[in-house]
Write a protein that holds these residues in place. Structure first.
Motif, PDB file in Angstrom:
ATOM      1  N   ASP A  47       0.823  -1.216   0.000  1.00  0.00           N
ATOM      2  CA  ASP A  47       0.000   0.000   0.000  1.00  0.00           C
ATOM      3  C   ASP A  47       0.854   1.261   0.000  1.00  0.00           C
ATOM      4  OD1 ASP A  47      -2.426  -1.264  -0.227  1.00  0.00           O
ATOM      5  OD2 ASP A  47      -2.860  -1.243   1.912  1.00  0.00           O
ATOM      6  N   ALA A  48       2.120   1.115   0.368  1.00  0.00           N
ATOM      7  CA  ALA A  48       3.053   2.250   0.340  1.00  0.00           C
ATOM      8  C   ALA A  48       3.904   2.236  -0.931  1.00  0.00           C
ATOM      9  CB  ALA A  48       3.955   2.217   1.571  1.00  0.00           C
ATOM     10  N   GLY A  49       3.657   1.270  -1.830  1.00  0.00           N
ATOM     11  CA  GLY A  49       4.435   1.185  -3.063  1.00  0.00           C
ATOM     12  C   GLY A  49       5.787   0.528  -2.873  1.00  0.00           C
ATOM     13  N   ALA A  50       5.925  -0.299  -1.848  1.00  0.00           N
ATOM     14  CA  ALA A  50       7.201  -0.957  -1.549  1.00  0.00           C
ATOM     15  C   ALA A  50       6.998  -2.469  -1.507  1.00  0.00           C
ATOM     16  CB  ALA A  50       7.752  -0.451  -0.219  1.00  0.00           C
ATOM     17  N   SER A  51       8.091  -3.191  -1.259  1.00  0.00           N
ATOM     18  CA  SER A  51       8.027  -4.649  -1.147  1.00  0.00           C
ATOM     19  C   SER A  51       9.044  -5.102  -0.109  1.00  0.00           C
ATOM     20  CB  SER A  51       8.340  -5.309  -2.492  1.00  0.00           C
ATOM     21  OG  SER A  51       9.720  -5.169  -2.788  1.00  0.00           O
ATOM     22  N   LEU A  52       9.066  -6.390   0.154  1.00  0.00           N
ATOM     23  CA  LEU A  52      10.042  -6.926   1.104  1.00  0.00           C
ATOM     24  C   LEU A  52      11.471  -6.678   0.634  1.00  0.00           C
ATOM     25  CD1 LEU A  52       8.362 -10.297   2.179  1.00  0.00           C
ATOM     26  CD2 LEU A  52       8.705  -8.258   3.587  1.00  0.00           C
ATOM     27  N   ASP A  53      11.676  -6.544  -0.671  1.00  0.00           N
ATOM     28  CA  ASP A  53      13.018  -6.247  -1.188  1.00  0.00           C
ATOM     29  C   ASP A  53      13.525  -4.883  -0.718  1.00  0.00           C
ATOM     30  OD1 ASP A  53      13.096  -8.664  -2.559  1.00  0.00           O
ATOM     31  OD2 ASP A  53      12.402  -7.780  -4.446  1.00  0.00           O
ATOM     32  N   ASP A  54      12.608  -4.002  -0.322  1.00  0.00           N
ATOM     33  CA  ASP A  54      12.980  -2.660   0.116  1.00  0.00           C
ATOM     34  C   ASP A  54      13.254  -2.576   1.615  1.00  0.00           C
ATOM     35  OD1 ASP A  54      12.574  -1.481  -2.493  1.00  0.00           O
ATOM     36  OD2 ASP A  54      10.423  -1.745  -2.126  1.00  0.00           O
ATOM     37  N   VAL A  55      13.008  -3.664   2.349  1.00  0.00           N
ATOM     38  CA  VAL A  55      13.180  -3.656   3.801  1.00  0.00           C
ATOM     39  C   VAL A  55      14.663  -3.594   4.148  1.00  0.00           C
ATOM     40  CG1 VAL A  55      12.831  -4.985   5.932  1.00  0.00           C
ATOM     41  CG2 VAL A  55      11.006  -4.843   4.216  1.00  0.00           C
ATOM     42  N   VAL A  56      15.010  -2.652   5.033  1.00  0.00           N
ATOM     43  CA  VAL A  56      16.402  -2.493   5.452  1.00  0.00           C
ATOM     44  C   VAL A  56      16.631  -2.909   6.902  1.00  0.00           C
ATOM     45  CG1 VAL A  56      16.926  -0.697   3.764  1.00  0.00           C
ATOM     46  CG2 VAL A  56      16.068  -0.047   6.022  1.00  0.00           C
ATOM     47  N   SER A  57      15.560  -2.959   7.692  1.00  0.00           N
ATOM     48  CA  SER A  57      15.713  -3.309   9.097  1.00  0.00           C
ATOM     49  C   SER A  57      14.443  -3.965   9.627  1.00  0.00           C
ATOM     50  CB  SER A  57      16.020  -2.041   9.912  1.00  0.00           C
ATOM     51  OG  SER A  57      16.165  -2.345  11.280  1.00  0.00           O
ATOM     52  N   VAL A  58      14.627  -4.964  10.483  1.00  0.00           N
ATOM     53  CA  VAL A  58      13.511  -5.702  11.076  1.00  0.00           C
ATOM     54  C   VAL A  58      13.769  -5.844  12.575  1.00  0.00           C
ATOM     55  CG1 VAL A  58      12.255  -7.907  11.111  1.00  0.00           C
ATOM     56  CG2 VAL A  58      13.208  -7.045   8.958  1.00  0.00           C
ATOM     57  N   THR A  59      12.720  -5.664  13.355  1.00  0.00           N
ATOM     58  CA  THR A  59      12.781  -6.004  14.775  1.00  0.00           C
ATOM     59  C   THR A  59      11.738  -7.083  15.013  1.00  0.00           C
ATOM     60  OG1 THR A  59      13.458  -3.761  15.357  1.00  0.00           O
ATOM     61  CG2 THR A  59      12.645  -5.150  17.147  1.00  0.00           C
ATOM     62  N   VAL A  60      12.175  -8.182  15.615  1.00  0.00           N
ATOM     63  CA  VAL A  60      11.310  -9.321  15.912  1.00  0.00           C
ATOM     64  C   VAL A  60      11.177  -9.416  17.427  1.00  0.00           C
ATOM     65  CG1 VAL A  60      11.027 -11.832  15.708  1.00  0.00           C
ATOM     66  CG2 VAL A  60      12.179 -10.562  13.882  1.00  0.00           C
ATOM     67  N   TYR A  61       9.944  -9.573  17.881  1.00  0.00           N
ATOM     68  CA  TYR A  61       9.671  -9.777  19.302  1.00  0.00           C
ATOM     69  C   TYR A  61       9.093 -11.175  19.460  1.00  0.00           C
ATOM     70  CZ  TYR A  61      10.006  -4.718  19.194  1.00  0.00           C
ATOM     71  OH  TYR A  61      10.454  -3.432  18.999  1.00  0.00           O
ATOM     72  N   LEU A  62       9.720 -11.982  20.310  1.00  0.00           N
ATOM     73  CA  LEU A  62       9.246 -13.345  20.560  1.00  0.00           C
ATOM     74  C   LEU A  62       8.839 -13.480  22.020  1.00  0.00           C
ATOM     75  CD1 LEU A  62      11.927 -15.523  18.698  1.00  0.00           C
ATOM     76  CD2 LEU A  62       9.531 -15.213  18.065  1.00  0.00           C
ATOM     77  N   SER A  63       7.673 -14.080  22.256  1.00  0.00           N
ATOM     78  CA  SER A  63       7.249 -14.298  23.630  1.00  0.00           C
ATOM     79  C   SER A  63       7.952 -15.512  24.243  1.00  0.00           C
ATOM     80  CB  SER A  63       5.727 -14.462  23.716  1.00  0.00           C
ATOM     81  OG  SER A  63       5.308 -15.577  22.962  1.00  0.00           O
ATOM     82  N   ASN A  64       8.619 -16.303  23.405  1.00  0.00           N
ATOM     83  CA  ASN A  64       9.390 -17.452  23.886  1.00  0.00           C
ATOM     84  C   ASN A  64      10.628 -17.584  23.004  1.00  0.00           C
ATOM     85  OD1 ASN A  64      10.469 -19.920  24.591  1.00  0.00           O
ATOM     86  ND2 ASN A  64       8.524 -21.019  24.524  1.00  0.00           N
ATOM     87  N   MET A  65      11.787 -17.284  23.551  1.00  0.00           N
ATOM     88  CA  MET A  65      13.017 -17.340  22.753  1.00  0.00           C
ATOM     89  C   MET A  65      13.354 -18.764  22.292  1.00  0.00           C
ATOM     90  SD  MET A  65      14.069 -14.363  22.021  1.00  0.00           S
ATOM     91  CE  MET A  65      15.748 -14.564  21.456  1.00  0.00           C
ATOM     92  N   ASP A  66      12.715 -19.766  22.879  1.00  0.00           N
ATOM     93  CA  ASP A  66      12.903 -21.131  22.395  1.00  0.00           C
ATOM     94  C   ASP A  66      12.319 -21.301  20.987  1.00  0.00           C
ATOM     95  OD1 ASP A  66      14.161 -21.831  24.767  1.00  0.00           O
ATOM     96  OD2 ASP A  66      12.341 -22.698  25.661  1.00  0.00           O
ATOM     97  N   ASP A  67      11.476 -20.362  20.555  1.00  0.00           N
ATOM     98  CA  ASP A  67      10.878 -20.398  19.221  1.00  0.00           C
ATOM     99  C   ASP A  67      11.758 -19.725  18.163  1.00  0.00           C
ATOM    100  OD1 ASP A  67       8.599 -21.746  20.030  1.00  0.00           O
ATOM    101  OD2 ASP A  67       7.469 -19.908  20.417  1.00  0.00           O
ATOM    102  N   PHE A  68      12.951 -19.280  18.541  1.00  0.00           N
ATOM    103  CA  PHE A  68      13.818 -18.534  17.624  1.00  0.00           C
ATOM    104  C   PHE A  68      14.090 -19.321  16.335  1.00  0.00           C
ATOM    105  CE2 PHE A  68      17.959 -17.294  15.930  1.00  0.00           C
ATOM    106  CZ  PHE A  68      17.780 -15.937  15.769  1.00  0.00           C
ATOM    107  N   ALA A  69      14.486 -20.573  16.454  1.00  0.00           N
ATOM    108  CA  ALA A  69      14.829 -21.372  15.260  1.00  0.00           C
ATOM    109  C   ALA A  69      13.614 -21.580  14.355  1.00  0.00           C
ATOM    110  CB  ALA A  69      15.426 -22.716  15.674  1.00  0.00           C
ATOM    111  N   LYS A  70      12.449 -21.845  14.952  1.00  0.00           N
ATOM    112  CA  LYS A  70      11.230 -22.039  14.157  1.00  0.00           C
ATOM    113  C   LYS A  70      10.865 -20.749  13.418  1.00  0.00           C
ATOM    114  CE  LYS A  70       9.246 -25.430  17.326  1.00  0.00           C
ATOM    115  NZ  LYS A  70       8.190 -25.649  18.327  1.00  0.00           N
TER     116      LYS A  70
END
Length: 151
Positions: A84-107
Motif C-alpha cells: 500500500d506504500a508502493g514498496a516490497s520486502l526487497d525494500d526492507v532495510v531493518s527488522v525487529t522481531v519480538y518473541l514471547s518465547n526465545m525457544d521459538d527462535f529457530a522455528k
C-alpha cells in the motif's frame, strides 16, 4: 567521546526529521483496525511499519498453528502495508522481531528466511518479551527504503 557522538547523531536525526513531510499509509488491502496508530508512516525516504502480529486480515483474529504460522502471517500482514506504500520486502532495510518465547527462535527463523533473499537479508534484532498483544508468539516491525514523496 561515544556519548558526544551519540548526542550529535540524535541531534542530526532530529534536525533531519523536523520540518519534513510525513505521509500516513492507509490500508486498502486489509480492514482498518480501531487502534490509535498508523499501519505505516513514510518520512525522509523511509517507511516505518508499525508492529504486526499474525492476525488474519479478514477476521482480525490470531491465526492458529503456532509460531511458524504466526510468523508467515505476520510477514504477509507487513507485505500489505509495504504494498500500500508502493514498496516490497526487497525494500526492507531493518527488522525487529519480538518473541514471547526465545525457544521459538529457530522455528521463526526458518519461516522468516523464506521471505527474504539470501545474501540481501535486512539488518535484524530479535528481542524476547514477556507477553504480546492477542497472546501472539511473534510480532515484527520493519523499516523500508522508499522513493521520496513528492511535495
Amino acid at each position: 567521546m561515544k556519548y558526544l557522538l551519540l548526542c550529535l547523531l540524535v541531534i542530526s536525526i532530529s534536525f533531519a526529521v523536523s520540518g519534513q513531510d510525513k505521509k500516513i499509509v492507509q490500508l486498502r488491502k486489509a480492514p482498518a483496525l480501531p487502534y490509535p496508530f498508523s499501519p505505516g508512516v513514510i518520512s525522509n525516504g523511509l517507511l516505518f511499519v508499525s508492529g504486526q502480529v499474525g492476525t488474519d486480515p479478514q477476521t482480525s483474529k490470531l491465526v492458529l498453528g503456532g509460531v511458524e504460522t504466526e510468523t508467515a502471517q505476520t510477514i504477509q500482514n507487513i507485505k500489505l502495508v509495504l504494498e500500500d506504500a508502493g514498496a516490497s520486502l526487497d525494500d526492507v532495510v531493518s527488522v525487529t522481531v519480538y518473541l514471547s518465547n526465545m525457544d521459538d527462535f529457530a522455528k521463526m527463523n526458518t519461516v522468516y528466511k523464506q521471505f527474504f533473499k539470501e545474501g540481501t537479508y535486512p539488518a535484524r534484532t530479535t528481542v524476547g518479551v514477556a507477553k504480546l498483544v492477542f497472546g501472539a508468539s511473534v510480532e515484527m516491525t520493519m523499516t523500508a527504503a522508499v522513493a521520496p514523496q513528492k511535495k
